[in-house]
Design a protein around this motif. Sequence first.
Motif, PDB file in Angstrom:
ATOM      1  N   GLY A  94       0.839  -1.183   0.000  1.00  0.00           N
ATOM      2  CA  GLY A  94       0.000   0.000   0.000  1.00  0.00           C
ATOM      3  C   GLY A  94       0.879   1.240   0.000  1.00  0.00           C
ATOM      4  N   ALA A  95       0.280   2.387   0.237  1.00  0.00           N
ATOM      5  CA  ALA A  95       1.011   3.652   0.271  1.00  0.00           C
ATOM      6  C   ALA A  95       1.116   4.140   1.709  1.00  0.00           C
ATOM      7  N   SER A  96       2.309   4.556   2.078  1.00  0.00           N
ATOM      8  CA  SER A  96       2.538   5.096   3.423  1.00  0.00           C
ATOM      9  C   SER A  96       1.949   6.498   3.522  1.00  0.00           C
ATOM     10  N   GLU A  97       2.054   7.093   4.714  1.00  0.00           N
ATOM     11  CA  GLU A  97       1.571   8.448   4.947  1.00  0.00           C
ATOM     12  C   GLU A  97       2.245   9.443   4.009  1.00  0.00           C
ATOM     13  N   LYS A  98       3.471   9.134   3.600  1.00  0.00           N
ATOM     14  CA  LYS A  98       4.229  10.018   2.704  1.00  0.00           C
ATOM     15  C   LYS A  98       4.094   9.572   1.249  1.00  0.00           C
ATOM     16  N   ASN A  99       3.075   8.768   0.995  1.00  0.00           N
ATOM     17  CA  ASN A  99       2.751   8.282  -0.339  1.00  0.00           C
ATOM     18  C   ASN A  99       3.879   7.450  -0.961  1.00  0.00           C
ATOM     19  N   ARG A 100       4.591   6.726  -0.124  1.00  0.00           N
ATOM     20  CA  ARG A 100       5.629   5.807  -0.593  1.00  0.00           C
ATOM     21  C   ARG A 100       5.086   4.389  -0.539  1.00  0.00           C
ATOM     22  N   LYS A 101       5.577   3.555  -1.434  1.00  0.00           N
ATOM     23  CA  LYS A 101       5.160   2.152  -1.445  1.00  0.00           C
ATOM     24  C   LYS A 101       5.670   1.486  -0.160  1.00  0.00           C
ATOM     25  N   ALA A 102       4.778   0.802   0.540  1.00  0.00           N
ATOM     26  CA  ALA A 102       5.145   0.163   1.807  1.00  0.00           C
ATOM     27  C   ALA A 102       4.334  -1.114   1.980  1.00  0.00           C
ATOM     28  N   LYS A 103       4.926  -2.066   2.656  1.00  0.00           N
ATOM     29  CA  LYS A 103       4.234  -3.313   2.972  1.00  0.00           C
ATOM     30  C   LYS A 103       3.570  -3.147   4.331  1.00  0.00           C
ATOM     31  N   PHE A 104       2.256  -3.354   4.360  1.00  0.00           N
ATOM     32  CA  PHE A 104       1.483  -3.231   5.587  1.00  0.00           C
ATOM     33  C   PHE A 104       1.194  -4.614   6.145  1.00  0.00           C
ATOM     34  N   TYR A 105       1.400  -4.768   7.454  1.00  0.00           N
ATOM     35  CA  TYR A 105       1.217  -6.051   8.130  1.00  0.00           C
ATOM     36  C   TYR A 105      -0.039  -6.022   8.975  1.00  0.00           C
ATOM     37  N   SER A 106      -0.753  -7.148   8.998  1.00  0.00           N
ATOM     38  CA  SER A 106      -1.974  -7.305   9.796  1.00  0.00           C
ATOM     39  C   SER A 106      -1.902  -8.633  10.543  1.00  0.00           C
ATOM     40  N   ILE A 107      -2.510  -8.676  11.714  1.00  0.00           N
ATOM     41  CA  ILE A 107      -2.577  -9.926  12.481  1.00  0.00           C
ATOM     42  C   ILE A 107      -3.673 -10.814  11.875  1.00  0.00           C
ATOM     43  N   THR A 108      -3.437 -12.112  11.862  1.00  0.00           N
ATOM     44  CA  THR A 108      -4.411 -13.081  11.354  1.00  0.00           C
ATOM     45  C   THR A 108      -5.093 -13.781  12.535  1.00  0.00           C
ATOM     46  N   ALA A 109      -6.083 -14.613  12.239  1.00  0.00           N
ATOM     47  CA  ALA A 109      -6.745 -15.398  13.297  1.00  0.00           C
ATOM     48  C   ALA A 109      -5.729 -16.289  13.994  1.00  0.00           C
ATOM     49  N   SER A 110      -4.844 -16.898  13.213  1.00  0.00           N
ATOM     50  CA  SER A 110      -3.780 -17.724  13.792  1.00  0.00           C
ATOM     51  C   SER A 110      -2.857 -16.873  14.667  1.00  0.00           C
ATOM     52  N   GLY A 111      -2.617 -15.642  14.240  1.00  0.00           N
ATOM     53  CA  GLY A 111      -1.796 -14.718  15.020  1.00  0.00           C
ATOM     54  C   GLY A 111      -2.445 -14.351  16.341  1.00  0.00           C
ATOM     55  N   ARG A 112      -3.759 -14.228  16.346  1.00  0.00           N
ATOM     56  CA  ARG A 112      -4.472 -13.934  17.599  1.00  0.00           C
ATOM     57  C   ARG A 112      -4.352 -15.096  18.577  1.00  0.00           C
ATOM     58  N   ARG A 113      -4.424 -16.315  18.051  1.00  0.00           N
ATOM     59  CA  ARG A 113      -4.224 -17.487  18.920  1.00  0.00           C
ATOM     60  C   ARG A 113      -2.791 -17.513  19.454  1.00  0.00           C
ATOM     61  N   ARG A 114      -1.838 -17.224  18.587  1.00  0.00           N
ATOM     62  CA  ARG A 114      -0.437 -17.193  19.013  1.00  0.00           C
ATOM     63  C   ARG A 114      -0.215 -16.101  20.052  1.00  0.00           C
ATOM     64  N   LEU A 115      -0.850 -14.954  19.857  1.00  0.00           N
ATOM     65  CA  LEU A 115      -0.737 -13.853  20.816  1.00  0.00           C
ATOM     66  C   LEU A 115      -1.251 -14.284  22.184  1.00  0.00           C
ATOM     67  N   ALA A 116      -2.361 -15.002  22.227  1.00  0.00           N
ATOM     68  CA  ALA A 116      -2.898 -15.490  23.505  1.00  0.00           C
ATOM     69  C   ALA A 116      -1.890 -16.424  24.173  1.00  0.00           C
ATOM     70  N   GLN A 117      -1.261 -17.311  23.406  1.00  0.00           N
ATOM     71  CA  GLN A 117      -0.252 -18.226  23.953  1.00  0.00           C
ATOM     72  C   GLN A 117       0.962 -17.461  24.469  1.00  0.00           C
ATOM     73  N   GLU A 118       1.454 -16.522  23.650  1.00  0.00           N
ATOM     74  CA  GLU A 118       2.630 -15.730  24.038  1.00  0.00           C
ATOM     75  C   GLU A 118       2.343 -14.900  25.287  1.00  0.00           C
ATOM     76  N   THR A 119       1.142 -14.345  25.365  1.00  0.00           N
ATOM     77  CA  THR A 119       0.764 -13.529  26.521  1.00  0.00           C
ATOM     78  C   THR A 119       0.756 -14.372  27.784  1.00  0.00           C
ATOM     79  N   GLU A 120       0.167 -15.556  27.705  1.00  0.00           N
ATOM     80  CA  GLU A 120       0.117 -16.448  28.863  1.00  0.00           C
ATOM     81  C   GLU A 120       1.525 -16.873  29.281  1.00  0.00           C
TER      82      GLU A 120
END
Length: 123
Positions: free
Chosen positions: A72-98
Amino acid sequence: MNDARRDKTDVLQGTLILLVLRTLEALGPLHGYGLARRIEQISKDVLQLNQGTLYPALLNMEQEGWISSKWGASEKNRKAKFYSITASGRRRLAQETEEWRRMSTTIERFLGFDPGRIAEERG
């Protein structure tokens, strides 16, 4: 290590997954630079993320399926890769938090116990 550097703490590899996933969960999609700056900001600049630490970790987390990315485009209109958490990531986050809470509680026990008192009780 210089004094300015000593005041900053490098993020431990084991905690980086937790920090990234939690930040993405709370704030939504971010590009790598924005993610690093946000983690530093939340930590009040105690934690420092460099590109050599962050980007390999992001690649690994994406390969594990914990995050996804899209260009996508960054705030400065530069090409950038944007990362999002997935459902699997949410499960991993719960494990890591515990795991972090369990380890933190264990370390607190060591910081709070008095070895002299234990020796007296045995004696």
